[in-house]
Enzyme design. Sequence first.
Site, PDB file in Angstrom:
ATOM      1  N   HIS A  37       0.876  -1.125  -0.058  1.00  0.00           N
ATOM      2  CA  HIS A  37      -0.012  -0.038  -0.072  1.00  0.00           C
ATOM      3  C   HIS A  37       0.929   1.111  -0.078  1.00  0.00           C
ATOM      4  CE1 HIS A  37      -3.851  -2.102   0.936  1.00  0.00           C
ATOM      5  NE2 HIS A  37      -3.206  -2.987   1.520  1.00  0.00           N
TER       6      HIS A  37
ATOM      7  N   ASN B  57     -10.418  -2.754   2.610  1.00  0.00           N
ATOM      8  CA  ASN B  57      -9.861  -2.865   1.060  1.00  0.00           C
ATOM      9  C   ASN B  57     -11.269  -2.662   0.365  1.00  0.00           C
ATOM     10  OD1 ASN B  57      -7.361  -3.124   0.912  1.00  0.00           O
ATOM     11  ND2 ASN B  57      -7.516  -5.193   1.086  1.00  0.00           N
TER      12      ASN B  57
ATOM     13  N   HIS C 280      -3.818   1.070  12.189  1.00  0.00           N
ATOM     14  CA  HIS C 280      -3.766  -0.238  12.903  1.00  0.00           C
ATOM     15  C   HIS C 280      -5.013  -0.859  13.463  1.00  0.00           C
ATOM     16  CE1 HIS C 280      -1.932  -2.876  15.711  1.00  0.00           C
ATOM     17  NE2 HIS C 280      -1.648  -2.358  16.658  1.00  0.00           N
TER      18      HIS C 280
HETATM   19 FE1  HDD Z   1      -2.657  -4.734   5.347  1.00  0.00          FE
HETATM   20  C1  HDD Z   1      -1.059  -1.690   5.204  1.00  0.00           C
HETATM   21  C2  HDD Z   1      -5.655  -3.632   4.328  1.00  0.00           C
HETATM   22  C3  HDD Z   1      -3.992  -7.932   5.438  1.00  0.00           C
HETATM   23  C4  HDD Z   1       0.197  -5.796   6.973  1.00  0.00           C
HETATM   24  N1  HDD Z   1      -3.138  -2.982   4.728  1.00  0.00           N
HETATM   25  C5  HDD Z   1      -2.694  -1.820   4.730  1.00  0.00           C
HETATM   26  C6  HDD Z   1      -3.388  -0.801   4.184  1.00  0.00           C
HETATM   27  C7  HDD Z   1      -4.280  -1.367   4.020  1.00  0.00           C
HETATM   28  C8  HDD Z   1      -4.532  -2.621   4.326  1.00  0.00           C
HETATM   29  C9  HDD Z   1      -5.673  -0.527   3.512  1.00  0.00           C
HETATM   30  C10 HDD Z   1      -2.792   0.744   3.989  1.00  0.00           C
HETATM   31  C11 HDD Z   1      -2.884   1.544   5.106  1.00  0.00           C
HETATM   32  C12 HDD Z   1      -2.332   3.054   4.893  1.00  0.00           C
HETATM   33  O1  HDD Z   1      -3.060   3.513   3.921  1.00  0.00           O
HETATM   34  O2  HDD Z   1      -1.694   3.446   5.730  1.00  0.00           O
HETATM   35  N2  HDD Z   1      -4.572  -5.516   4.656  1.00  0.00           N
HETATM   36  C13 HDD Z   1      -5.573  -4.851   4.544  1.00  0.00           C
HETATM   37  C14 HDD Z   1      -6.713  -5.790   4.358  1.00  0.00           C
HETATM   38  C15 HDD Z   1      -6.170  -6.923   4.816  1.00  0.00           C
HETATM   39  C16 HDD Z   1      -4.972  -6.883   5.102  1.00  0.00           C
HETATM   40  C17 HDD Z   1      -8.292  -5.318   4.163  1.00  0.00           C
HETATM   41  C18 HDD Z   1      -7.133  -8.248   4.845  1.00  0.00           C
HETATM   42  C19 HDD Z   1      -8.313  -8.238   5.313  1.00  0.00           C
HETATM   43  N3  HDD Z   1      -2.178  -6.593   6.188  1.00  0.00           N
HETATM   44  C20 HDD Z   1      -2.863  -7.801   6.214  1.00  0.00           C
HETATM   45  C21 HDD Z   1      -2.024  -8.887   6.649  1.00  0.00           C
HETATM   46  C22 HDD Z   1      -0.994  -8.474   7.034  1.00  0.00           C
HETATM   47  C23 HDD Z   1      -0.952  -6.928   6.814  1.00  0.00           C
HETATM   48  C24 HDD Z   1      -2.715 -10.211   6.920  1.00  0.00           C
HETATM   49  C25 HDD Z   1      -0.092  -8.957   7.804  1.00  0.00           C
HETATM   50  C26 HDD Z   1       0.153  -9.973   8.367  1.00  0.00           C
HETATM   51  N4  HDD Z   1      -1.089  -4.165   6.066  1.00  0.00           N
HETATM   52  C27 HDD Z   1       0.156  -4.732   6.689  1.00  0.00           C
HETATM   53  C28 HDD Z   1       1.255  -3.899   6.947  1.00  0.00           C
HETATM   54  C29 HDD Z   1       0.839  -2.364   6.354  1.00  0.00           C
HETATM   55  C30 HDD Z   1      -0.560  -2.770   5.697  1.00  0.00           C
HETATM   56  C31 HDD Z   1       2.523  -4.262   6.584  1.00  0.00           C
HETATM   57  C32 HDD Z   1       1.822  -1.791   5.569  1.00  0.00           C
HETATM   58  C33 HDD Z   1       1.923  -0.442   5.589  1.00  0.00           C
HETATM   59  C34 HDD Z   1       1.070  -0.290   7.032  1.00  0.00           C
HETATM   60  O3  HDD Z   1       0.700  -1.499   7.304  1.00  0.00           O
HETATM   61  O4  HDD Z   1       0.939   0.514   7.671  1.00  0.00           O
HETATM   62  O5  HDD Z   1       1.583  -3.689   8.383  1.00  0.00           O
END
Ligand code: HDD
Length: 719
Positions: free
Chosen positions: A76, A149, A340
């Site tokens: 993202h 999402n 978060h």
């Molecule tokens: Fe995630 C970012 C949505 C599963 C780990 N995720 C991130 C963002 C969105 C989502 C919208 C961007 C937030 C922003 O604009 O700063 N992610 C989802 C959805 C998921 C999902 C809807 C499943 C239902 N994500 C998911 C899993 C993991 C992560 C299973 C890890 C185990 N996601 C992350 C992250 C991020 C992230 C690595 C990258 C940047 C951040 O968090 O802030 O922690």
Amino acid sequence: MNDSPDSRDPKDQQLQTVRAPDPAGGPLTTDQGVTVDHTDDALAGGERGPTLMEDFHFREKITRFDHERIPERVVHARGAGAYGYFEPYESCAAFTKAAFLQDPSVRTPVFVRFSTVQGPRGSADTVRDVRGFATKFYTSEGNYDLVGNNFPVFFIQDGIKFPDFVHAVKPEPHNEIPTGASAHDTLWDFVSLQPETLHTIMWLMSDRAIPRSYRMMQGFGVHTFRFVTADGKGTFVKFHWKPKLGVHSLVWDEAQEVQGRDPDFNRRDLWDMIAAGHHPEYELGVQLVPEEDEHAFDFDLLDATKIIPEEQVPVRPIGRMVLNRNPDNFFAETEQVAFHTANVVPGIDFTNDPLLQARNFSYLDTQLIRLGGPNFPHLPVNRAVAPVRNNQRDGYHQGQIHRGTSYSPNSLGGGCPAIADPSDTSAYRHMAERVDGRKIRKRSPSFEDHYTQPALFWHSLADWERRHVIDAFRFELGKVQAMQVRTRTVEELAHVDGELAAAVADGIGVPRPAAVGTPSPRPSPALSFENNTGDGSISTRQIALLVTDGVTADRLSALKDALNGQGAMAEALAPHDGTVTGGDGEEVPVDRALPTVAAVLYDAVVVPDGTQLPDDAHGDAARRFVRNAYRHGKAVGGYGSGAGVVAALVPDAVATASVPDAVASSGSSTSGGSGGSGGDGPVVDRGVVTAGSGSDAFTEAFVEAVAAHRHWERPMPRG
Ligand code: HDD
């Protein structure tokens, strides 16, 4: 920025206290506040001599520049954000005690960040990808983050697989290709070996993955969460955002062209519309499932690869969100915002969805590296509006001056901050769910069915939507080098639908898989674009009016006013900026020079009466514009002599059928003049609207064609 202090919401008021001083308020200074009177030449030992170490201004300026970048989000990375507010329609006390869902007269400030997933910060907006839809509610009880999402399901069931999935979808490790795209071997290798991805892959191959605008896509919390009432009663809940303008997509061929014409297409759209006062609006809805019905479904509520069909549990609207303010600074706000999933408020709790549980670890962890330490909650965009008092201290970039003791219990600090009294109902209390089990690494058998819901999705789409899904699979798999990966994927698709698998196989040169028993669930109409068309208005639609010298000025301005009066954004495009001369010698203002834009940046086009399209480069550009708009299913209008121009440009089937007799004969591509007479029309055929004159009836028919968004019955480019 809203500059009137009285009308600022609580978050904006808080941000105002940290907005940097007005640069117009005095001369340039160093970071230490020392005035600078020369910043174009470094201090040197003589006119041609070496730069001196003691030039603190030079050293500070370069050092600060050297350190401007922070790591981009691991997923993202590419996004756009906006502030706004949320207001509930009525009290939700019957199922949650969350304060921001109680009082319709209370507006809660929000910050929303939309994003793509795969591409880096500088990648194009209109790639085929999931879109992030993350909302931070600055509630009176603390920050609540709904990190969703634009798909209601996810690729994997357990978060421990997230690094595997992301490594597979990200650019290939040896050459970092492709940027922002999923059409490559490693993703499809993973998919072909991991059937749990199939449901979300179906969504990814559908037009949901190429939204026309962030303002025209749904959002989903994905997981099943829990609402909790004041007396501790839990209800399962799934969150849905529905855009007021409906759900609309691009055509894949168009999406690819937009990547070159305007890589910022979606973020520009969001910014421009908010700046123009067209505030994006979404309705928040919830699907509620009583705790006792936890096992009433043929899938597991804890499985994030499943939806609850809306026909089974209706979506109940509970409030609306309006985005009405652009950030002041992209880095400070949109880049530094930290979402978060574990940022919850009293009344909202988790379930044991293993994907959600993993996220509750990952988001906090990632901010520590991305934002450089534990004090990121103090960054202005992340700060709660609710008061924050605790014993968390120190760390890099501590921005606050804490006083007094920093441990609990204490007597020297008067026992402060005090622990909330057991009778204080505003304190967060985790639901006392009973947990009982052996430590075990094993997926629950209730997560095993990977084919019924992809089939449900497939069977719920309109014919044109299915065609697009087939084309998308053919495009993506057609880019895969490893034939065994293509074959394996098609074999997986055969479990979803035999015809789908065969159609894809035929396109990518692999054998049709043997028939397998595929499920044929009852369709869920709510999944089709056709049942999510929004309010049916043409609000914010970008409409191109192709003008040249000779255009009939009064009809043009009447049409423009009529379209803009309905909220559309009609622009006169001419071969050059400035003005053109109307048929009666009037000056007609030009909004944009045609060479700076393209049909893919507009939703519809009109060739007005009197517009000349000579046989030169300008004429060619205009003709290409009309043809491309037509190819991509957009509303195409022509009146007076413009009807003839349209007739000459769009394929016969449409043109001759739709052009009124009175103007068909004036239809050469170089025609000018003052328009057709009699036989006013309008005649409408698959979104092509022609009329002898630019009457109100033409406008009405054209508006209807624009409101339909796209005319999918037309032949469209495939692939
Ligand atoms: Fe995630 C970012 C949505 C599963 C780990 N995720 C991130 C963002 C969105 C989502 C919208 C961007 C937030 C922003 O604009 O700063 N992610 C989802 C959805 C998921 C999902 C809807 C499943 C239902 N994500 C998911 C899993 C993991 C992560 C299973 C890890 C185990 N996601 C992350 C992250 C991020 C992230 C690595 C990258 C940047 C951040 O968090 O802030 O922690």
